[in-house]
Design an enzyme around this catalytic site. Structure first.
Site, short mmCIF file in Angstrom:
data_model
loop_
_atom_site.label_atom_id
_atom_site.label_comp_id
_atom_site.label_asym_id
_atom_site.label_seq_id
_atom_site.Cartn_x
_atom_site.Cartn_y
_atom_site.Cartn_z
N TYR A 165 6.71 6.35 16.64
CA TYR A 165 5.25 6.22 16.71
C TYR A 165 4.54 7.54 16.38
CZ TYR A 165 5.64 1.40 17.92
OH TYR A 165 5.91 0.05 17.83
N ASP A 205 -3.24 0.75 13.71
CA ASP A 205 -3.98 1.86 13.10
C ASP A 205 -5.47 1.71 13.43
OD1 ASP A 205 -5.49 0.39 11.02
OD2 ASP A 205 -3.55 0.05 10.07
N HIS A 207 -2.38 -5.88 19.65
CA HIS A 207 -1.04 -5.29 19.77
C HIS A 207 -1.09 -3.81 20.13
CE1 HIS A 207 0.74 -8.75 17.15
NE2 HIS A 207 0.57 -9.10 18.40
N GLY A 239 -3.92 -10.97 5.48
CA GLY A 239 -2.77 -10.07 5.41
C GLY A 239 -1.82 -10.13 6.58
N GLU A 275 0.47 -13.46 -0.99
CA GLU A 275 1.40 -14.61 -0.97
C GLU A 275 1.02 -15.54 0.16
OE1 GLU A 275 4.87 -12.24 -0.68
OE2 GLU A 275 4.46 -11.67 1.38
P1 NAD Z 1 3.76 -8.55 8.26
O1 NAD Z 1 4.28 -7.26 7.74
O2 NAD Z 1 4.69 -9.49 8.93
O3 NAD Z 1 3.09 -9.30 7.04
C1 NAD Z 1 2.29 -8.59 6.12
C2 NAD Z 1 1.55 -9.59 5.29
O4 NAD Z 1 0.63 -8.86 4.51
C3 NAD Z 1 2.43 -10.38 4.34
O5 NAD Z 1 2.14 -11.76 4.49
C4 NAD Z 1 2.00 -9.90 2.96
O6 NAD Z 1 1.97 -10.92 1.99
C5 NAD Z 1 0.59 -9.43 3.24
N1 NAD Z 1 0.08 -8.39 2.31
C6 NAD Z 1 0.77 -7.44 1.65
N2 NAD Z 1 -0.07 -6.71 0.89
C7 NAD Z 1 -1.32 -7.22 1.09
C8 NAD Z 1 -2.61 -6.91 0.57
N3 NAD Z 1 -2.80 -5.92 -0.31
N4 NAD Z 1 -3.67 -7.66 1.00
C9 NAD Z 1 -3.49 -8.67 1.89
N5 NAD Z 1 -2.29 -9.01 2.39
C10 NAD Z 1 -1.22 -8.29 2.00
O7 NAD Z 1 2.55 -8.17 9.18
P2 NAD Z 1 1.94 -8.86 10.45
O8 NAD Z 1 1.96 -10.33 10.26
O9 NAD Z 1 0.64 -8.17 10.69
O10 NAD Z 1 2.96 -8.52 11.66
C11 NAD Z 1 3.49 -7.26 11.82
C12 NAD Z 1 3.30 -6.63 13.19
O11 NAD Z 1 3.70 -5.26 13.09
C13 NAD Z 1 1.84 -6.60 13.58
O12 NAD Z 1 1.70 -7.36 14.69
C14 NAD Z 1 1.49 -5.12 13.87
O13 NAD Z 1 1.32 -4.90 15.24
C15 NAD Z 1 2.68 -4.34 13.43
N6 NAD Z 1 2.35 -3.45 12.27
C16 NAD Z 1 1.15 -2.77 12.23
C17 NAD Z 1 0.83 -1.96 11.12
C18 NAD Z 1 -0.48 -1.23 11.08
O14 NAD Z 1 -1.09 -1.02 12.13
N7 NAD Z 1 -0.99 -0.83 9.90
C19 NAD Z 1 1.74 -1.85 10.06
C20 NAD Z 1 2.96 -2.54 10.15
C21 NAD Z 1 3.23 -3.35 11.26
#
Ligand code: NAD
Length: 238
Positions: free
Chosen positions: A61, A99, A114, A183, A211
């Protein structure tokens, strides 16, 4: 569907996932390899991982904090902040992201279901609220203790723990006439169920992402495209 029309009587609930921050350079969670930034979730994001090796969790983290501090909000974050400015309290945002890019784009009516990278809380359920913590730790010895003696841990909902603010989120979904999901792969629960709750409440439901999500069939509209390209021109206010 090119535009989503929003009328004066509409209330909008938005759920965002890791995909909305992808164009800001932050890796999503379920990329092809199923790893989050190169790590297995079981090693860095579960209560068992914390019990086994708290330093490994803080190291992960701390690296996410460093990456998050370098990232900037993208046009998708800005489009949602702009929509909130126009709708006021008819808008509510729930993010699965840890974030702070939504806040930095200007969003105010939001919850982080989360948790948040920029906070820490006591590993014991001692009842003290989370505290601001932006430190990028280099060893476990640097990590502070709660007044109760427990070690401070990242303010992150680990897999297997209960998401935050669920009552408020359920109430906002029940009030909304349009639920927009952006997303998120539709594989992490309970967030993957929000679209079903919205349908039960009679709302229109739309998904935006490059997707189709696992729960795509539950949406009334699926817009295939990157959030940063689709969201800025998506809303038509009546
Ligand atoms: P996931 O990684 O399971 O899914 C990501 C989704 O984003 C996919 O369906 C993909 O098709 C889509 N995606 C990719 N590029 C995109 C774009 N440019 N525009 C729109 N969509 C796009 O993510 P999730 O379902 O949010 O679950 C992951 C868990 O992990 C979350 O609950 C979160 O707490 C954590 N996480 C957080 C962060 C962050 O804070 N930035 C990053 C990674 C994971």
């Amino acid at each position: 569907m090119n535009k989503i029309s929003i009328a004066a009587e509409d209330r909008v609930f938005v759920l965002t996932g890791a995909g909305i921050s992808a164009e800001s350079g932050l890796p999503t969670f379920r990329a092809e390899d199923g790893l989050w930034a190169g790590h297995r979730v079981e090693d860095v994001c579960t209560p068992e991982a914390w019990e086994r090796n708290p330093w490994r969790v803080w190291e992960f983290y701390s690296a996410r904090r460093a990456a998050g501090a370098k990232a900037e909000p993208n046009p998708a974050h800005t489009a949602l902040a702009e929509l909130e400015r126009q709708l006021g309290d008819r808008f509510f945002l729930c993010t699965q992201n840890v974030d702070d890019l939504h806040e930095r784009a200007g969003s105010r009516r939001l919850v982080h279901m989360h948790g948040e990278l920029s906070k820490a809380h006591c590993e014991r359920e001692c009842g003290r609220p989370p505290v601001e913590d932006h430190a990028i730790y280099r060893s476990l010895a640097e990590v502070g203790r709660c007044p109760c003696g427990g070690r401070m841990r990242p303010h992150i909902v680990f897999f297997g723990e209960i998401p935050l603010e669920m009552e408020r989120i359920q109430a906002e979904i029940a009030k909304a006439t349009l639920t927009l999901v952006v997303g998120t792969s539709g594989s992490v629960y309970p967030a993957a169920n929000f679209v079903h709750w919205a349908r039960l409440a009679g709302a229109r439901t739309a998904y935006v992402g490059p997707e189709r999500p696992l729960n795509a069939s539950a949406f009334t509209h699926v817009v295939v495209g990157k959030a940063g390209e689709v969201l800025p021109g998506l809303f038509q206010l009546g």
